[in-house]
Scaffold this active site. Structure first.
Site, PDB file in Angstrom:
ATOM      1  N   PHE A  64      32.133  47.463  52.743  1.00 24.49           N
ATOM      2  CA  PHE A  64      31.808  46.056  52.534  1.00 24.49           C
ATOM      3  C   PHE A  64      30.377  45.710  52.936  1.00 24.49           C
ATOM      4  CE2 PHE A  64      36.511  45.661  53.138  1.00 24.49           C
ATOM      5  CZ  PHE A  64      36.812  45.081  51.907  1.00 24.49           C
ATOM      6  N   THR A  94      35.571  50.835  44.675  1.00 23.20           N
ATOM      7  CA  THR A  94      35.149  49.862  45.675  1.00 23.20           C
ATOM      8  C   THR A  94      36.300  49.588  46.638  1.00 23.20           C
ATOM      9  OG1 THR A  94      35.929  47.886  44.513  1.00 23.20           O
ATOM     10  CG2 THR A  94      33.737  48.723  43.942  1.00 23.20           C
ATOM     11  N   ASP A  95      35.966  48.970  47.768  1.00 21.55           N
ATOM     12  CA  ASP A  95      37.003  48.394  48.601  1.00 21.55           C
ATOM     13  C   ASP A  95      37.435  47.069  47.970  1.00 21.55           C
ATOM     14  OD1 ASP A  95      38.794  47.982  50.664  1.00 21.55           O
ATOM     15  OD2 ASP A  95      37.359  48.496  52.235  1.00 21.55           O
ATOM     16  N   TYR A  96      38.434  46.460  48.555  1.00 15.83           N
ATOM     17  CA  TYR A  96      39.123  45.293  47.996  1.00 15.83           C
ATOM     18  C   TYR A  96      38.149  44.141  47.704  1.00 15.83           C
ATOM     19  CZ  TYR A  96      43.596  42.699  47.585  1.00 15.83           C
ATOM     20  OH  TYR A  96      44.691  42.007  47.141  1.00 15.83           O
ATOM     21  N   THR A  97      37.930  43.867  46.435  1.00 17.83           N
ATOM     22  CA  THR A  97      37.078  42.765  45.935  1.00 17.83           C
ATOM     23  C   THR A  97      35.638  42.836  46.425  1.00 17.83           C
ATOM     24  OG1 THR A  97      37.606  41.172  47.716  1.00 17.83           O
ATOM     25  CG2 THR A  97      39.091  41.222  45.819  1.00 17.83           C
TER      26      THR A  97
END
Length: 907
Positions: A397, A428-431
């Site tokens: 992030f 990617t990580d979450y959103t």
């Protein structure tokens, strides 16, 4: 079949002492061994029965390299076995080792002289020819107590493996070329879209219209859905209702076990046991794949130096060398040697990169550090996981050099793919693509295009790719070639998992009954938990507890708790199946010992904290009694007991993602309980449950003993009982530094000196790098951990004090003696200091360790072989080099209590 069937190894011996600039293929000896010999070579060897008088220690040191790259590429995914075969073939055993994250190995074994056995070295690595070498002791060295053999071993892909690989690669390329030639641009973009469906939500967005998007070919993967019953319908949608019938990939947060929950990752790291760590990942993969999954979001290899950061619980601590060994072990465990096997899962290394370096220990926060710090201290575990063959990487992030990781081309392209040769896919990580809008680098269309161009292949949940890439393509902001490249990587991952051959291979309804939450897995969980416990304090009288005729006051909000035992990120785990401490003790010694129980206090009483925790599944219920009533009950039973066992700590929601804390001490209500217990005058054993280093200065001063158990998983209660009553002697060692006060953070052992280093013996010196109110030193240093027994370290012995060049080797020896009354394990740690270099260096750095088991009064000499590889660091040009000069070698049971010796190493 004929038990004398021979395996003929027809190549001749080429191996000699090889210098680093040489590259010669290591071929097999002309050795005949029966097939049955290898079948028997299953049991581990033991040196305990060897006579001490005629025992010799053989030390093998060197590196595994790939011959086809002129020995420039190291091999890390390998088994190195020393096989002992008695002349009568009645005794065959082996010792299993692995190279480190850069392909280097140092291993040793004991033999008697004159030898009554043959020794063989066998090296196996996926895709390479197996090498079998007979270890022959030179007659000129048989009088030496330690015989050192220096072997660089160069492996080459086997012809069969080359042909198989070429055929597989050809089939994969042909399949994907054919498929992509039929795909529309929208369908290619659809493969880059990862959505969440089902049981578990890890962020603010739940994917919508999933069924419709699957039918339209707009989804490449699904996560948070598991069990064959839930996975199959979604896969059937993709296979029966889409134009091209491309299977979905199914991922999940399998962090420290799947259904059978092991200790949190930080706890597993304190075992300092690579075999246990690898096995834990192997079992997790077995369970996850039986539950419909084929992709696991693990290992998390972020280096963390700040105990305030909640996700410190999910990693392996603060040291890059140890973190690298653990990263490679986890990859081996999850992926095995063949991803097409239905019981292996593709690993996802996270979070790339530097996520553990967030400012103020606050999750998702800004990271800002120099390139040298990145390379020297933070990047190594990611690199080790890539070298071990990780199939996928997850972005972090945070920003790196002022560019968010998910849009950072230097990070994802220059470093990951060009320098490290990673050939898997990036998710990617979450959103995190959407979140780059808040970072301030553009709107959703802009950040989505930048992410794809930087090297992101799959967008987790945010659907930025799905919504904007078509428009960006039509406007000329991205090229179809980049979309094709990302799509191909996703399709290749699915092909490697065997999904094109059988999209339902992970939907076997019979496997959950045979592979998940088995008795064997629970026994493994119990053993891993015991190995992870760290004895922080002991008065050597209270622990271990007597197994009979003892009255115990079992007190504390976590002493009869189930909910918190499995910790954070125990996604598929069922806390109702966990064993509480009360249950574990009663089951182990309940018939011989009287157990008196009182809760004593609530887990937390702070209203603000309570609301935070319960809003996210904390399920913390306040006792209806007043705090005074609860403490009074605890004190009353304590006065009638011989010893108090107080089980205290954090709730599972107080560590993990989005669980940073500025106060990392015990909650005040628990401190009040402990004070009342200390005031009884009875010995108090504190059993800690927590997910981070804590500030325990007051507890250390008053408790008779402190046992750190982390969140130990499904079998926590049974494992804690085993250790409290001496059925297992704790041997864990800290992989993070425990501060005396939160104001010391960030605090880590491999810090640098300043121009004004503080000397604690001169505490009135004002103009030094120090605090006025507390010492600089930690409460418990990195590598620290006690035992029910005691170990004595002899003085360090080295075979020379001046060395020359890359080919030279330094052998360091130390005699370890168990001087106590119990058998136990000790972790012997080796650190190196470089007091004068072209750039400033850490005061010391971990470079090796050995974990040994010794019976009471038994001793063993431990040897380390140091090469110039152990002296290397990144200079201002980011070249990985060593420089001549003095080096200080430190050996001891932790990073502080060491003995040292200085050597000179010249070019």
């Amino acid at each position: 079949m004929n038990k004398f069937l021979f395996l003929i190894f027809s190549f001749q011996l080429f191996i000699t002492q090889i210098y680093t600039e040489q590259c010669e293929l290591t071929l097999n000896d002309e050795t005949q061994l029966t097939f049955n010999t290898f079948l028997q070579a299953k049991k581990f060897c033991s040196s305990t029965s060897l006579p001490t008088k005629n025992t010799r220690r053989i030390i093998l040191t060197g590196r595994l390299v790939d011959y086809t790259t002129r020995c420039k590429r190291s091999i890390t995914d390998a088994n190195i076995e020393i096989i002992h075969i008695q002349s009568d073939l009645r005794s065959v055993c082996h010792e299993l080792h692995h190279p480190d994250s850069r392909g280097y190995y140092t291993l040793s074994t004991s033999v008697t002289i004159p030898s009554t056995e043959q020794l063989f070295l066998r090296i196996t690595s996926p895709g390479y020819e197996t090498v079998l070498k007979e270890i022959i002791i030179p007659s000129s060295e048989k009088r030496q107590k330690n015989i050192i053999l220096k072997w660089q071993i160069a492996l080459t892909p086997s012809q069969e493996q080359i042909e198989t690989y070429q055929q597989q690669q050809g089939r994969m390329d042909s399949t994907i070329d054919d498929l992509m030639s039929k795909m529309t641009l929208e369908e290619k973009i659809g493969q880059l879209n990862l959505v969440t469906v089902g049981f578990d939500v890890t962020g603010p967005i739940v994917s919508e219209n999933v069924d419709e998007n699957i039918r339209l070919g707009r989804i490449g993967g699904v996560f948070n859905t598991f069990t064959p019953k839930a996975v199959r319908p979604l896969q059937e949608l993709a296979m029966n209702h889409t134009r091209l019938r491309i299977p979905l990939i199914f991922g999940y947060d399998v962090i420290h076990g799947h259904r059978t929950i092991f200790p949190i990752s930080l706890g597993m790291s304190t075992t300092w046991d690579m075999a246990s760590i690898e096995t834990s990942a192997r079992i997790a993969a077995q369970e996850a794949t039986a539950d419909g999954l084929n992709w696991v979001f693990s290992p998390m290899v972020d280096i963390a130096r700040d105990a305030r950061w909640g996700r410190i619980s999910e990693g392996a601590g603060e040291d890059p060398w140890l973190g690298s060994q653990i990263a490679a072990a986890m990859i081996r465990g999850y992926q095995g040697s063949d991803l097409t096997q239905s019981n292996t899962a593709m690993a996802c290394v996270k979070h790339f990169a530097l996520y553990g370096g967030g400012e103020a220990g606050r999750d998702y926060n800004t990271v800002d550090m120099s390139r040298i710090t990145m390379y020297q201290y933070f990047l190594a575990p990611y690199r080790a996981a890539i070298d071990a063959g990780a199939g996928s990487v997850m972005t972090s992030f945070n920003e790196v050099d002022s560019v968010p990781a998910s849009a950072n081309r230097w990070l994802l392209q220059d470093l990951l793919r060009e320098q490290w040769k990673f050939n898997g896919f990036v998710v990617t990580d979450y959103t995190s693509i959407n979140e780059m809008v808040d970072h301030g680098i553009g709107d959703l269309q802009e950040v989505s295009a930048r992410a794809l161009d930087a090297g992101v292949d799959m967008d987790m949940v945010g659907e930025g790719f799905l919504r904007t890439l078509n428009k960006s393509y039509s406007e000329g902001k991205i090229k179809e070639q980049i979309i094709n490249q990302a799509c191909r990587r996703i399709l290749e991952a699915k092909y490697k998992l065997g999904l094109f051959d059988d999209p339902y291979r992970y939907c076997d309804d019979s496997r959950p009954d045979t592979d998940i939450f088995t008795n064997e897995n629970r026994l493994a969980a119990r053993d891993f938990a015991r190995r992870s416990f760290v004895l922080l304090k002991t008065d050597r009288k209270t622990l271990p507890l007597a197994r009979s005729n003892l009255k115990i006051a079992l007190i504390g909000p976590l002493s009869d708790d189930h909910r918190n035992l499995i910790g954070s990120w125990s996604a598929a785990g069922d806390w109702r199946q966990s064993v509480s401490v009360r249950e574990g003790i009663n089951k182990l010694v309940g018939n011989q010992t009287q157990i008196l129980y009182a809760k004593g206090s609530n887990l937390v009483e702070d209203e603000y904290m309570l609301k935070q925790l319960n809003a996210h599944g904390g399920e913390i219920e306040l006792d209806q009694r007043t705090p005074e009533q609860m403490i009074a009950e605890a004190v009353e039973i304590s006065t009638r007991s011989d010893v108090i066992v107080a089980v205290v700590g954090e709730s599972q929601g107080m560590t993990g993602e989005a669980a940073s804390r500025v106060d990392i001490g015990l909650p005040e209500c628990q401190k009040r309980l402990l004070k009342a217990l200390f005031d009884t005058g009875k010995p108090v054993v504190i059993v800690l449950m927590n997910g981070r280093p804590m500030t325990l200065t007051w507890e250390q001063e008053h408790a008779a003993a402190i046992l750190e158990t982390w969140f130990a998983g499904t079998e926590a209660g049974n494992a804690i009982a085993d250790v409290l009553f001496g059925y297992y002697n704790p041997a864990g060692k800290l992989t993070t530094t425990f501060p005396q006060h939160v104001g010391q953070i960030p605090l880590y052992y491999n810090h640098k000196n300043t121009g004004r280093p503080f000397n604690a013996s001169q505490f009135t010196d004002k103009y030094k790098s120090r605090y006025l109110d507390i010492p600089n030193e930690p409460l418990y240093p990195f590598g620290y951990g006690l035992s029910y027994t005691t170990f004595n370290f002899s003085s360090i012995n080295v075979d020379k004090t001046e060395l020359h060049g890359d080919s030279d080797r330094l052998t360091v020896r130390v005699l370890i003696r168990n001087t106590g009354a119990y058998s136990g394990e000790e972790v012997i740690q080796l650190y190196i200091s470089d007091p004068a270099a072209s750039v400033t260096r850490a005061v010391r750095e971990l470079k090796n360790f050995k974990k040994i088991y010794l019976r009471s009064q038994q001793s063993e000499e431990i040897s380390f072989v140091i090469t110039t590889e152990d002296l290397k660091f990144y200079n201002t040009n980011l070249d990985y080099v060593w420089e001549e000069g003095d080096f200080i070698i430190h050996v001891g049971p932790d990073s502080v209590n060491t003995q040292s010796i200085r050597v000179k190493w010249l070019k």
